[in-house]
Design a protein around this motif. Structure first.
Motif, PDB file in Angstrom:
ATOM      1  N   LYS A 279       0.957  -1.134   0.021  1.00 41.94           N
ATOM      2  CA  LYS A 279       0.047  -0.038  -0.004  1.00 41.94           C
ATOM      3  C   LYS A 279       0.962   1.272  -0.069  1.00 41.94           C
ATOM      4  CE  LYS A 279      -3.775   2.463   2.089  1.00 41.94           C
ATOM      5  NZ  LYS A 279      -4.475   2.903   0.886  1.00 41.94           N
ATOM      6  N   TYR A 280       0.577   2.111  -0.789  1.00 38.28           N
ATOM      7  CA  TYR A 280       1.107   3.279  -1.025  1.00 38.28           C
ATOM      8  C   TYR A 280       0.240   4.625  -0.539  1.00 38.28           C
ATOM      9  CZ  TYR A 280       4.471   0.994  -4.090  1.00 38.28           C
ATOM     10  OH  TYR A 280       5.346   0.144  -4.537  1.00 38.28           O
ATOM     11  N   TYR A 281       0.796   5.621   0.291  1.00 37.18           N
ATOM     12  CA  TYR A 281       0.203   6.726   0.524  1.00 37.18           C
ATOM     13  C   TYR A 281       0.755   7.865  -0.581  1.00 37.18           C
ATOM     14  CZ  TYR A 281      -2.942   5.529   4.252  1.00 37.18           C
ATOM     15  OH  TYR A 281      -3.840   4.755   4.965  1.00 37.18           O
ATOM     16  N   LYS A 282       0.376   8.164  -1.682  1.00 33.79           N
ATOM     17  CA  LYS A 282       1.204   8.966  -2.631  1.00 33.79           C
ATOM     18  C   LYS A 282       2.648   8.463  -2.807  1.00 33.79           C
ATOM     19  CE  LYS A 282      -1.636  12.917  -2.138  1.00 33.79           C
ATOM     20  NZ  LYS A 282      -1.917  14.263  -1.342  1.00 33.79           N
ATOM     21  N   GLU A 283       3.609   9.199  -2.241  1.00 35.01           N
ATOM     22  CA  GLU A 283       4.894   8.647  -2.292  1.00 35.01           C
ATOM     23  C   GLU A 283       5.489   7.613  -1.107  1.00 35.01           C
ATOM     24  OE1 GLU A 283       6.878   9.751  -4.807  1.00 35.01           O
ATOM     25  OE2 GLU A 283       5.127  10.442  -5.497  1.00 35.01           O
ATOM     26  N   HIS A 284       4.636   7.601  -0.110  1.00 40.97           N
ATOM     27  CA  HIS A 284       5.079   6.784   0.883  1.00 40.97           C
ATOM     28  C   HIS A 284       4.642   5.259   0.594  1.00 40.97           C
ATOM     29  CE1 HIS A 284       6.003   5.404   4.981  1.00 40.97           C
ATOM     30  NE2 HIS A 284       4.807   5.347   5.186  1.00 40.97           N
ATOM     31  N   HIS A 285       5.558   4.445   0.935  1.00 40.15           N
ATOM     32  CA  HIS A 285       5.234   3.067   0.708  1.00 40.15           C
ATOM     33  C   HIS A 285       5.047   2.378   1.912  1.00 40.15           C
ATOM     34  CE1 HIS A 285       6.611  -0.798  -1.825  1.00 40.15           C
ATOM     35  NE2 HIS A 285       5.523  -0.970  -1.311  1.00 40.15           N
TER      36      HIS A 285
ATOM     37  N   GLN B  25      -2.545  -1.398  -3.492  1.00 41.85           N
ATOM     38  CA  GLN B  25      -2.127  -1.182  -4.680  1.00 41.85           C
ATOM     39  C   GLN B  25      -1.645  -2.745  -5.355  1.00 41.85           C
ATOM     40  OE1 GLN B  25      -1.548   1.210  -2.611  1.00 41.85           O
ATOM     41  NE2 GLN B  25      -2.752   2.717  -3.642  1.00 41.85           N
TER      42      GLN B  25
ATOM     43  N   ARG C  92      -8.376   3.205  -6.974  1.00 43.52           N
ATOM     44  CA  ARG C  92      -9.250   4.049  -6.054  1.00 43.52           C
ATOM     45  C   ARG C  92     -10.081   5.014  -6.553  1.00 43.52           C
ATOM     46  NH1 ARG C  92      -8.328   8.511  -3.233  1.00 43.52           N
ATOM     47  NH2 ARG C  92      -6.511   8.991  -4.731  1.00 43.52           N
TER      48      ARG C  92
END
Lengths: 251, 497
Positions: A9-15, A54, A70
Motif C-alpha cells: 500500500k502506498y500513500y502517494k510517495e510513501h510506501h 495497490q 481507487r
C-alpha cells in the motif's frame, strides 16, 4: 479464514506496506500490536475495503479481493468489497453509531435493509444480543444518552447482528475513559471464547496477552514478528519488538 | 432513492403542467376566437393609474377608468365580456406579442417605431401635453420658459421628446405618473409636462399645483393589436367608428373630464353628465376597502412562495447529490448550475424566463415563470445548504454504514441524508423567509402579488404611507411564524446534537 498475501500500500510517495502476509484460521483470535502509525489500523481497514491497496490479494472466507483503482472502482469490485464486509464485521475506535437512531434501530437497520430480515425477527435477534451484553435496558436510548463504553458495546452488537464470520476491532477501547475499557474488553473476550474469528488492533497489552492465540507486531508498515503471546511478551525475537515493549510495559 | 425519483418526476410534471397552463393556440381568426371564448382579454397596467385604469376607491378589487369603460364598450359591441390582464406598462407590447392577451389599451401612443412591431386601431383619443407648475410659480408660463429649469415627465412619453427638443432643460425622467407631481409639489423640480388626462386627474385637484399655459403637442392613443390579427383590427376600427357616431366615446370622456376641443377633430356634439370619482375620494376612502385586494395579493404571495420553495428544496437536493456523487459530466453541470444561479441577479433570471424564452418559442405563463424563476434560483442556495449538511456528517458514518454491508445509495438515503437534513433545516427555513420577501420581484413579470397590489393601490390613491404600513404588517405576519419555527428547530437540534 482470512488470508492476506503480498500486500502493498502506498500513500502517494510513501510506501507503507511492502508486501506483508498474514493467515488467520477459523476461530483464531489474532491481536495486532505496535506503535501508533505502525499500520495496524490501516491493515484492518484494507481487509474491510475501507482502504484500497495497490498490490497483493486478500481472501476472506473464499471471497477474493484484488487491488482496485481507487478513483474509479468498478461495480463488480464494489460488490466484492460489500460481500467481504458481510463476512467480516467491523468495530471502530470512534464507535460510529448512527446518532439519529436508537440503539435498537442502529442494530436492526442493516439486517432489515441489507439482509431483508423481517423487522420483528430482527428486533428479536437484536434484543437477544443486547441481553447477552447486558444492555437490554438501553434499547430505546439514543447514542448521545449513553456512556462511551455503552456506545462501543452497542456498536459491537450492531456488527454482530449481521452474523459475520469474523470480527475486526480497530482500537476498540482507545477513545474510552479508563473505567469503561473493562466492560468493552470483556464483551470481546466473550466473543473470542465463543469461537469467533477475531482480528484486534489494540494498545491493551494485558488484554492481548490474555485473549490472543497469536500476537502480530507491526512497526512502520512491517510485521516484525508473529507468535503466541507468551513468547512475544517474554522473549521476543526482534530487537524492535523488544524496544517497543519496553517502552510501553513498565514492569 | 425511489422517493427522490418520485419527487423529481413530480416536480418535472408540475413544471410541464404550469408551462402549458397559459398557452394560446396559433392560427385562428382572432375575432372568432374571442367570440368563441366569450371574453376579450385586454392588457393594461393598473399601476399606471388614473384616469386610464385604476382600482375603484369604493371597491378596490374592481378596476375603473376611461379605458375600462372603452374596453367594456368594445366588448359589448363584440358581444363578449371584457377581462383585464395586469401587465407592467413597459412590457405591454412584448407581452401582447407573446400572446398573453388579445389587445392592449393603456394610453399607448401611436408612433412609427411601434407601428413596425404591432398594429394600431384608429386613434381613440387625441391627447395633448399639459405643463403643470406650483401655485406660486410666476416665471414659468409655458414650455418656452423652461430653459435652465428642472422639468419632470414619464419615460418614453411624447412629452419627453418635447422637453428634450427645447434644449437647456434639465429633464427628469420618472417611471410612474404620481411621483413627478409629488416632487413638483415639494419643490424638487420646477415643472411637469405630461399627457392632459394625467394632469387632469393628478394635478388639477391638487391645491399646490396649477396649469401653465395651453396644452402643447398632439398625439394619438390607439389600441394595440398583434401584427397577424388584421381581422381584429378591422373589427375594432368599425366598433370605434360606431362608438364615435353614437356619442358613446364622448360620453366616456366627459365622464372622466377628459373632453376638450381637441377631441372635436375626432368627434362632434352631445353632452353627457355622468361624473367620475376623483382623487379626493380615493384619498378619503376608508382603509378597509383595500383589504380584500391586499389579502388576495398576500394569498398569491403565499402560494407562489410555498410552490417555489417546494421546487427549490427538491431540485436543490437533486443538484447536491449530482454534485457530490455523480460522475464528471453531471457533477460539473450541477456545480455550474449552482454557480450560475448564485452569481446572477434573480431579476435578470426572471426577465429571461418570461420575456426572453418566447424568442426561442417557449412561452411561460406568469405563474409558471414566477414559480420556475424563484424555485430554480433558490434551488442553487438550498443545494449549498444541503452540501454543507452532508459535509458536516462525520466520515465515520459512511464507513460504519459501508462496513455493515450497505451500498453507497442505501447509506446515503438511510444514514447520511437524514442527519444532513437535520443540520440543514434551520438554514432552509431561513431561506424560506428570504424567498418570501424576494417573491415581490415577480411583480415584474405580471404577477399581481402583495407588493404589486400595494404599488397599484397607492399609485391611484397616493396613500403610500398607510398602505405601505399595512403591507409591511402583512409581510411580517406571514414571515414571523417562520422565524419562530426556525428558532425552534435550531433549539431542538442543539438539544439532540
Amino acid at each position: 479464514m482470512i488470508t492476506v498475501k503480498r500486500l502493498h500500500k502506498y500513500y502517494k510517495e510513501h510506501h507503507l506496506f511492502k508486501g506483508i502476509d498474514l493467515d488467520v484460521r477459523k476461530g483464531e483470535a489474532v491481536v495486532l500490536i505496535g506503535p501508533s502509525g505502525s499500520g495496524k489500523s490501516t491493515f484492518l481497514r484494507c481487509i474491510n475495503g475501507l482502504e484500497y491497496f495497490q498490490e497483493g490479494e486478500i481472501d476472506v472466507d473464499g471471497i477474493q479481493l484484488h487491488s482496485i483503482n481507487r478513483l474509479h472502482p468498478g461495480k463488480e469490485d464494489l460488490e466484492i468489497i460489500r460481500q467481504i464486509r458481510l463476512k467480516a464485521g467491523m468495530v471502530f475506535q470512534q464507535f460510529n453509531l448512527f446518532p439519529h437512531m436508537t440503539v435498537l434501530e442502529n442494530i436492526i437497520e442493516s439486517p432489515v435493509q441489507v439482509l431483508r430480515m423481517e423487522k420483528h425477527s430482527a428486533t428479536e435477534q437484536a434484543t437477544a444480543i443486547l441481553k447477552r451484553i447486558n444492555m437490554q435496558a438501553k434499547a430505546q436510548s439514543f447514542p448521545h444518552q449513553l456512556s462511551g463504553g455503552e456506545q462501543q458495546r452497542a456498536a459491537i452488537a450492531r456488527a454482530l447482528a449481521m452474523k459475520p464470520e469474523a470480527m475486526l476491532f480497530d482500537e476498540p477501547t482507545s477513545s474510552l475513559d479508563p473505567e469503561m475499557v473493562g466492560e468493552v474488553l470483556s464483551v470481546i473476550k466473550d466473543l473470542v471464547n465463543e469461537g469467533m474469528t477475531t482480528l484486534i488492533a489494540t494498545h491493551e497489552m494485558g488484554f492481548a496477552r490474555e485473549v490472543a492465540d497469536r500476537v502480530v507486531v507491526f512497526d512502520k508498515g512491517d510485521i516484525l514478528e508473529t507468535g503466541p503471546p507468551e513468547k512475544i511478551f517474554t522473549n521476543p525475537s526482534a530487537e524492535r519488538t523488544r524496544a517497543f515493549l519496553s517502552r510501553i510495559l513498565i514492569p | 432513492m425511489k422517493r427522490l425519483l418520485r419527487i423529481c418526476s413530480l416536480v418535472i410534471g408540475l413544471i410541464i403542467l404550469l408551462s402549458w397552463a397559459v398557452y394560446s393556440e396559433p392560427k385562428e381568426d382572432a375575432v372568432e376566437k374571442i367570440r368563441k371564448r366569450g371574453y376579450i382579454l385586454w392588457g393594461s397596467d393598473a399601476e399606471g393609474g388614473a384616469p386610464y385604469v385604476f382600482p375603484s376607491p369604493k371597491d378596490p378589487s374592481r378596476l375603473i377608468g376611461f379605458e375600462v369603460d372603452l374596453a367594456e364598450a368594445i366588448a359589448h359591441e363584440l358581444g363578449v365580456q371584457a377581462r383585464q390582464s395586469q401587465n407592467a406598462w413597459d412590457s405591454l407590447i412584448p407581452s401582447l406579442k407573446r400572446g398573453d392577451f388579445d389587445i392592449a389599451i393603456n394610453g399607448i401612443e401611436i408612433t412609427p417605431e411601434r407601428k413596425q412591431e404591432v398594429l394600431f386601431s384608429l386613434p381613440y383619443y387625441i391627447y395633448t401635453e399639459q405643463l403643470v407648475v406650483r401655485k406660486e410659480e410666476t416665471a414659468i408660463r409655458g414650455i418656452d420658459n423652461l430653459k435652465g429649469k428642472k422639468a419632470g415627465t414619464l419615460s418614453g412619453a411624447v412629452a419627453q421628446n418635447i422637453l428634450e427638443g427645447i434644449g437647456g432643460v434639465d429633464v427628469r425622467i420618472y417611471s410612474g405618473q404620481v411621483e413627478p407631481y409629488e416632487d413638483l409639489a415639494i419643490g424638487r423640480i420646477d415643472a411637469v409636462l405630461l399627457d392632459l388626462p394625467i394632469a387632469a386627474y393628478y394635478a388639477k385637484p391638487n391645491p399646490k399645483l396649477k396649469y401653465a399655459g395651453a396644452p402643447v403637442g398632439r398625439g394619438y392613443y390607439g389600441i394595440v393589436i398583434k401584427k397577424e390579427d388584421e381581422e381584429l383590427k378591422k373589427a375594432l376600427d368599425d366598433i370605434l367608428a360606431k362608438l364615435l357616431q353614437t356619442g358613446e366615446l364622448k360620453r366616456i370622456y366627459e365622464k372622466w373630464d377628459m373632453w376638450n376641443e381637441t377631441q372635436e377633430a375626432l368627434f362632434q356634439d352631445i353632452k353627457g353628465s355622468e361624473t367620475h370619482p376623483g382623487i379626493e375620494e380615493s384619498r378619503k376612502a376608508p382603509l378597509q376597502t383595500f383589504f380584500p385586494m391586499l389579502i388576495k395579493g398576500a394569498g398569491i404571495t403565499i402560494f407562489i412562495s410555498v410552490a417555489s420553495m417546494a421546487l427549490a428544496v427538491s431540485l436543490g437536493l437533486i443538484l447536491t447529490l449530482l454534485r457530490l456523487y455523480s460522475r464528471p459530466p453531471f457533477s460539473s453541470l450541477a456545480t455550474a448550475y449552482i454557480e450560475l444561479y448564485r452569481g446572477t441577479p434573480l431579476l435578470i433570471q426572471l426577465y429571461i424566463l418570461y420575456y426572453g424564452l418566447p424568442n426561442i418559442g417557449i412561452s411561460l405563463s406568469p405563474v409558471a415563470a414566477a414559480f420556475l424563476g424563484l424555485g430554480m434560483n433558490y434551488a442553487a442556495y438550498e443545494a449549498e445548504i444541503y452540501r454543507a449538511g452532508i459535509m458536516s456528517v462525520p466520515k465515520g458514518q459512511m464507513e460504519a454504514a459501508s462496513s455493515l454491508g450497505m451500498t453507497k445509495t442505501l447509506a446515503l438515503r438511510r444514514i447520511i441524508l437524514p442527519q444532513a437534513l437535520r443540520i440543514a433545516t434551520p438554514g432552509i427555513t431561513n431561506d424560506f423567509i428570504a424567498l418570501f420577501k424576494d417573491s415581490s420581484l415577480v411583480s415584474v413579470i405580471a404577477m399581481v402579488e402583495l407588493t404589486k397590489t400595494y404599488t397599484i393601490l397607492s399609485a391611484s390613491t397616493l396613500r403610500f404611507f398607510e398602505l405601505g404600513l399595512i403591507v409591511a404588517v402583512l409581510y411580517f405576519a406571514m414571515s414571523y411564524p417562520l422565524s419562530l419555527l426556525a428558532g425552534r428547530l435550531e433549539n431542538k437540534l442543539k438539544g439532540t446534537a
